[in-house]
Design an enzyme around this catalytic site. Sequence first.
Site, PDB file in Angstrom:
ATOM      1  N   THR A  21       0.818  -1.211   0.000  1.00  0.00           N
ATOM      2  CA  THR A  21       0.000   0.000   0.000  1.00  0.00           C
ATOM      3  C   THR A  21       0.856   1.267   0.000  1.00  0.00           C
ATOM      4  O   THR A  21       1.996   1.253   0.476  1.00  0.00           O
ATOM      5  CB  THR A  21      -0.903  -0.009   1.255  1.00  0.00           C
ATOM      6  OG1 THR A  21      -1.549   1.260   1.389  1.00  0.00           O
ATOM      7  CG2 THR A  21      -0.080  -0.239   2.529  1.00  0.00           C
ATOM      8  N   ASP A  22       0.252   2.364  -0.460  1.00  0.00           N
ATOM      9  CA  ASP A  22       0.954   3.657  -0.408  1.00  0.00           C
ATOM     10  C   ASP A  22       1.070   4.183   1.021  1.00  0.00           C
ATOM     11  O   ASP A  22       1.858   5.088   1.296  1.00  0.00           O
ATOM     12  CB  ASP A  22       0.261   4.695  -1.312  1.00  0.00           C
ATOM     13  CG  ASP A  22      -1.175   5.004  -0.924  1.00  0.00           C
ATOM     14  OD1 ASP A  22      -1.702   4.387   0.029  1.00  0.00           O
ATOM     15  OD2 ASP A  22      -1.796   5.864  -1.594  1.00  0.00           O
ATOM     16  N   GLU A  23       0.274   3.580   1.954  1.00  0.00           N
ATOM     17  CA  GLU A  23       0.272   4.113   3.325  1.00  0.00           C
ATOM     18  C   GLU A  23       1.609   3.926   4.022  1.00  0.00           C
ATOM     19  O   GLU A  23       1.884   4.581   5.022  1.00  0.00           O
ATOM     20  CB  GLU A  23      -0.847   3.468   4.152  1.00  0.00           C
ATOM     21  CG  GLU A  23      -2.206   3.722   3.565  1.00  0.00           C
ATOM     22  CD  GLU A  23      -3.353   3.621   4.555  1.00  0.00           C
ATOM     23  OE1 GLU A  23      -3.106   3.490   5.766  1.00  0.00           O
ATOM     24  OE2 GLU A  23      -4.507   3.685   4.098  1.00  0.00           O
ATOM     25  N   TYR A  28      -1.812  -0.438  11.060  1.00  0.00           N
ATOM     26  CA  TYR A  28      -1.966  -1.103   9.758  1.00  0.00           C
ATOM     27  C   TYR A  28      -0.758  -0.814   8.868  1.00  0.00           C
ATOM     28  O   TYR A  28      -0.099  -1.732   8.358  1.00  0.00           O
ATOM     29  CB  TYR A  28      -3.259  -0.648   9.072  1.00  0.00           C
ATOM     30  CG  TYR A  28      -3.288  -0.966   7.581  1.00  0.00           C
ATOM     31  CD1 TYR A  28      -3.389  -2.284   7.137  1.00  0.00           C
ATOM     32  CD2 TYR A  28      -3.203   0.047   6.617  1.00  0.00           C
ATOM     33  CE1 TYR A  28      -3.385  -2.584   5.779  1.00  0.00           C
ATOM     34  CE2 TYR A  28      -3.207  -0.238   5.257  1.00  0.00           C
ATOM     35  CZ  TYR A  28      -3.298  -1.556   4.841  1.00  0.00           C
ATOM     36  OH  TYR A  28      -3.294  -1.854   3.498  1.00  0.00           O
ATOM     37  N   LYS A  34       2.219  -3.271   7.347  1.00  0.00           N
ATOM     38  CA  LYS A  34       2.475  -3.456   5.910  1.00  0.00           C
ATOM     39  C   LYS A  34       3.929  -3.057   5.594  1.00  0.00           C
ATOM     40  O   LYS A  34       4.601  -3.716   4.807  1.00  0.00           O
ATOM     41  CB  LYS A  34       1.506  -2.620   5.067  1.00  0.00           C
ATOM     42  CG  LYS A  34       0.056  -3.090   5.089  1.00  0.00           C
ATOM     43  CD  LYS A  34      -0.172  -4.461   4.476  1.00  0.00           C
ATOM     44  CE  LYS A  34       0.024  -4.507   2.984  1.00  0.00           C
ATOM     45  NZ  LYS A  34      -0.389  -5.824   2.409  1.00  0.00           N
TER      46      LYS A  34
HETATM   47  P1  NAD Z   1      -9.775  -7.152   2.199  1.00  0.00           P
HETATM   48  O1  NAD Z   1      -9.775  -6.891   3.670  1.00  0.00           O
HETATM   49  O2  NAD Z   1     -10.987  -6.877   1.403  1.00  0.00           O
HETATM   50  O3  NAD Z   1      -9.405  -8.691   1.939  1.00  0.00           O
HETATM   51  C1  NAD Z   1      -8.397  -9.359   2.666  1.00  0.00           C
HETATM   52  C2  NAD Z   1      -8.545 -10.853   2.405  1.00  0.00           C
HETATM   53  O4  NAD Z   1      -7.485 -11.528   3.111  1.00  0.00           O
HETATM   54  C3  NAD Z   1      -9.870 -11.437   2.920  1.00  0.00           C
HETATM   55  O5  NAD Z   1     -10.416 -12.313   1.963  1.00  0.00           O
HETATM   56  C4  NAD Z   1      -9.449 -12.210   4.179  1.00  0.00           C
HETATM   57  O6  NAD Z   1     -10.287 -13.326   4.442  1.00  0.00           O
HETATM   58  C5  NAD Z   1      -8.036 -12.634   3.801  1.00  0.00           C
HETATM   59  N1  NAD Z   1      -7.206 -12.898   4.977  1.00  0.00           N
HETATM   60  C6  NAD Z   1      -7.054 -12.091   6.064  1.00  0.00           C
HETATM   61  N2  NAD Z   1      -6.248 -12.690   6.962  1.00  0.00           N
HETATM   62  C7  NAD Z   1      -5.874 -13.890   6.424  1.00  0.00           C
HETATM   63  C8  NAD Z   1      -5.046 -14.962   6.866  1.00  0.00           C
HETATM   64  N3  NAD Z   1      -4.443 -14.927   8.064  1.00  0.00           N
HETATM   65  N4  NAD Z   1      -4.878 -16.019   6.056  1.00  0.00           N
HETATM   66  C9  NAD Z   1      -5.502 -16.082   4.851  1.00  0.00           C
HETATM   67  N5  NAD Z   1      -6.312 -15.114   4.386  1.00  0.00           N
HETATM   68  C10 NAD Z   1      -6.488 -14.019   5.167  1.00  0.00           C
HETATM   69  O7  NAD Z   1      -8.506  -6.381   1.646  1.00  0.00           O
HETATM   70  P2  NAD Z   1      -8.317  -5.611   0.254  1.00  0.00           P
HETATM   71  O8  NAD Z   1      -8.799  -4.232   0.394  1.00  0.00           O
HETATM   72  O9  NAD Z   1      -8.799  -6.471  -0.834  1.00  0.00           O
HETATM   73  O10 NAD Z   1      -6.709  -5.548   0.223  1.00  0.00           O
HETATM   74  C11 NAD Z   1      -5.949  -6.623  -0.323  1.00  0.00           C
HETATM   75  C12 NAD Z   1      -4.468  -6.287  -0.219  1.00  0.00           C
HETATM   76  O11 NAD Z   1      -4.211  -5.103  -0.946  1.00  0.00           O
HETATM   77  C13 NAD Z   1      -3.980  -6.032   1.209  1.00  0.00           C
HETATM   78  O12 NAD Z   1      -2.698  -6.592   1.334  1.00  0.00           O
HETATM   79  C14 NAD Z   1      -3.935  -4.518   1.313  1.00  0.00           C
HETATM   80  O13 NAD Z   1      -2.947  -4.120   2.229  1.00  0.00           O
HETATM   81  C15 NAD Z   1      -3.573  -4.146  -0.105  1.00  0.00           C
HETATM   82  N6  NAD Z   1      -4.054  -2.817  -0.563  1.00  0.00           N
HETATM   83  C16 NAD Z   1      -5.356  -2.460  -0.424  1.00  0.00           C
HETATM   84  C17 NAD Z   1      -5.793  -1.234  -0.925  1.00  0.00           C
HETATM   85  C18 NAD Z   1      -7.246  -0.791  -0.812  1.00  0.00           C
HETATM   86  O14 NAD Z   1      -7.560   0.351  -1.152  1.00  0.00           O
HETATM   87  N7  NAD Z   1      -8.159  -1.627  -0.374  1.00  0.00           N
HETATM   88  C19 NAD Z   1      -4.883  -0.369  -1.543  1.00  0.00           C
HETATM   89  C20 NAD Z   1      -3.547  -0.760  -1.649  1.00  0.00           C
HETATM   90  C21 NAD Z   1      -3.157  -1.994  -1.177  1.00  0.00           C
HETATM   91  O1  DAU Z   2      -4.188   4.043   0.517  1.00  0.00           O
HETATM   92  C1  DAU Z   2      -4.407   2.661   0.451  1.00  0.00           C
HETATM   93  C2  DAU Z   2      -5.230   2.204   1.633  1.00  0.00           C
HETATM   94  O2  DAU Z   2      -6.544   2.697   1.421  1.00  0.00           O
HETATM   95  C3  DAU Z   2      -5.234   0.701   1.813  1.00  0.00           C
HETATM   96  O3  DAU Z   2      -3.940   0.245   2.104  1.00  0.00           O
HETATM   97  C4  DAU Z   2      -6.188   0.293   2.944  1.00  0.00           C
HETATM   98  O4  DAU Z   2      -6.267  -1.125   3.029  1.00  0.00           O
HETATM   99  C5  DAU Z   2      -7.559   0.851   2.622  1.00  0.00           C
HETATM  100  O5  DAU Z   2      -8.445   0.554   3.685  1.00  0.00           O
HETATM  101  C6  DAU Z   2      -7.495   2.361   2.405  1.00  0.00           C
HETATM  102  O6  DAU Z   2      -7.184   3.045   3.625  1.00  0.00           O
HETATM  103  P1  DAU Z   2      -7.915   4.415   4.060  1.00  0.00           P
HETATM  104  O7  DAU Z   2      -7.809   4.533   5.519  1.00  0.00           O
HETATM  105  O8  DAU Z   2      -7.454   5.544   3.233  1.00  0.00           O
HETATM  106  O9  DAU Z   2      -9.437   4.050   3.597  1.00  0.00           O
HETATM  107  P2  DAU Z   2     -10.861   4.279   4.311  1.00  0.00           P
HETATM  108  O10 DAU Z   2     -11.877   3.907   3.302  1.00  0.00           O
HETATM  109  O11 DAU Z   2     -10.922   3.632   5.640  1.00  0.00           O
HETATM  110  O12 DAU Z   2     -10.898   5.849   4.525  1.00  0.00           O
HETATM  111  C7  DAU Z   2     -10.768   6.747   3.429  1.00  0.00           C
HETATM  112  C8  DAU Z   2     -10.790   8.162   3.992  1.00  0.00           C
HETATM  113  O13 DAU Z   2     -12.100   8.436   4.506  1.00  0.00           O
HETATM  114  C9  DAU Z   2      -9.833   8.373   5.151  1.00  0.00           C
HETATM  115  O14 DAU Z   2      -9.297   9.690   5.084  1.00  0.00           O
HETATM  116  C10 DAU Z   2     -10.720   8.242   6.388  1.00  0.00           C
HETATM  117  C11 DAU Z   2     -12.070   8.765   5.903  1.00  0.00           C
HETATM  118  N1  DAU Z   2     -13.259   8.126   6.551  1.00  0.00           N
HETATM  119  C12 DAU Z   2     -13.337   6.770   6.558  1.00  0.00           C
HETATM  120  C13 DAU Z   2     -14.414   6.143   7.131  1.00  0.00           C
HETATM  121  C14 DAU Z   2     -14.511   4.627   7.182  1.00  0.00           C
HETATM  122  C15 DAU Z   2     -14.253   8.925   7.083  1.00  0.00           C
HETATM  123  O15 DAU Z   2     -14.196  10.160   7.037  1.00  0.00           O
HETATM  124  N2  DAU Z   2     -15.335   8.303   7.669  1.00  0.00           N
HETATM  125  C16 DAU Z   2     -15.447   6.937   7.734  1.00  0.00           C
HETATM  126  O16 DAU Z   2     -16.445   6.428   8.301  1.00  0.00           O
END
Ligand code: NAD
Ligand code: DAU
Length: 353
Positions: A133-135, A158, A162
């Site tokens: 992730t970019d975080e 988190y 990562k």
């Molecule tokens: P998500 O939470 O929707 O899915 C995570 C999946 O991992 C689920 O299916 C869960 O059951 C599985 N999992 C969790 N713990 C596990 C374990 N111990 N063993 C096996 N499976 C397990 O997550 P997502 O948003 O799809 O993110 C997927 C990946 O991409 C993550 O590594 C996250 O850090 C990265 N990522 C997410 C975003 C985003 O915006 N969502 C952006 C950049 C990177």
């Molecule tokens: O940047 C990549 C990341 O983006 C991934 O690595 C993470 O897995 C993914 O969850 C996401 O993280 P964020 O924290 O940016 O996403 P989230 O949807 O939780 O929140 C987006 C923005 O909105 C953040 O600034 C917090 C704000 N927010 C979020 C929620 C859930 C609110 O204002 N209210 C809310 O209820």
Amino acid sequence: MKSKNILVTGGAGFIGSHLVRLLVNKYPECNIINMDVLTYAGNLANLKDVEDKPNYTFVKCDICDFEKVKDVFTNHKIDHVIHLAAESHVDRSIIDPFSFAQTNIMGTLSLLQNAKFAWEGNFKGKLFYHVSTDEVYGSLGDKGFFLETTAYDPHSPYSASKASSDHFVRAFHDTYGLPTVISNCSNNYGSYQFPEKLIPLFINNICNNKPLPVYGKGENIRDWLFVNDHASAIDTIFSNGKLGDTYNIGGFNEWKNIDLIKVLIETTDRLLGRPKGTSDTLITYVTDRAGHDLRYAIDATKLKNELGWEPSLQFEEGIEKTVKWYLENKEWMENITSGAYEQYYADMYTTSK
Ligand code: NAD
Ligand code: DAU
């Protein structure tokens, strides 16, 4: 691509399910093994359309279970790993950092060590692809972008977990010569996203006339990418990325939270046939997230210049498609928001605010 056995971890989650669908359909000559323990975020309903394909296999397994992971490598003769399994929600990591360290750090280490043992002596043609992730880069001020060379500066449990997993991946490459690649992507949006995250949560709340909890002043900025574009970028890097390298993935698409929320309200109200402005009053400013990063912005120039990848969609089109999908798939949402998630929601938005 030659016939290969590709292990995707976390394939039942949001991004993983889109990636599995892409790989299963695009590479019928490859076996796609989806390994997922099915936490609250894992949902096999996300993959209904591919579950009967001959090149798809689901294995229920915790990535932290070293011996079971070893069996998966042996039984399925794994050639490549694309590792997405993780605890992924920042707010949950603030409440329970241990499970993030366990899954994201120890789970990644268990996979790396298994890949090393399984492939030892013959790393040729093998690949361990770590999805990050970019975080990990921390928070930006008004100007600038995250580059692949930006120093790590994670602020939440988190992102710290990562960042640590990224370091382990690089350490396995540098120490043992494990063929690895890492990508760091910005915020994803699209279908099948668990409704704890901003976009699906707010669409669902607008539909149900529930308050929209905006953290702080809503001035934080995120850089949004359509999930199918993330999957296509992973495919590009998986196929052509340079071993030991890192690629940033993003679409140069920054939105201040409050502006994005206004787009969500306008789009959802319009598609529901409600008069313009109906849901504006649902906006509710609540206590800010602890350690809330101000701004993320990815510079994805390297990926474009070196591997020719670009996003396929403009944000306006992507958000329209996304809202439509949630409105047309109410049953998927209802199955999730009944049960244990209800309790998380009640606790999260009452006790912490
Ligand atoms: P998500 O939470 O929707 O899915 C995570 C999946 O991992 C689920 O299916 C869960 O059951 C599985 N999992 C969790 N713990 C596990 C374990 N111990 N063993 C096996 N499976 C397990 O997550 P997502 O948003 O799809 O993110 C997927 C990946 O991409 C993550 O590594 C996250 O850090 C990265 N990522 C997410 C975003 C985003 O915006 N969502 C952006 C950049 C990177
Ligand atoms: O940047 C990549 C990341 O983006 C991934 O690595 C993470 O897995 C993914 O969850 C996401 O993280 P964020 O924290 O940016 O996403 P989230 O949807 O939780 O929140 C987006 C923005 O909105 C953040 O600034 C917090 C704000 N927010 C979020 C929620 C859930 C609110 O204002 N209210 C809310 O209820």
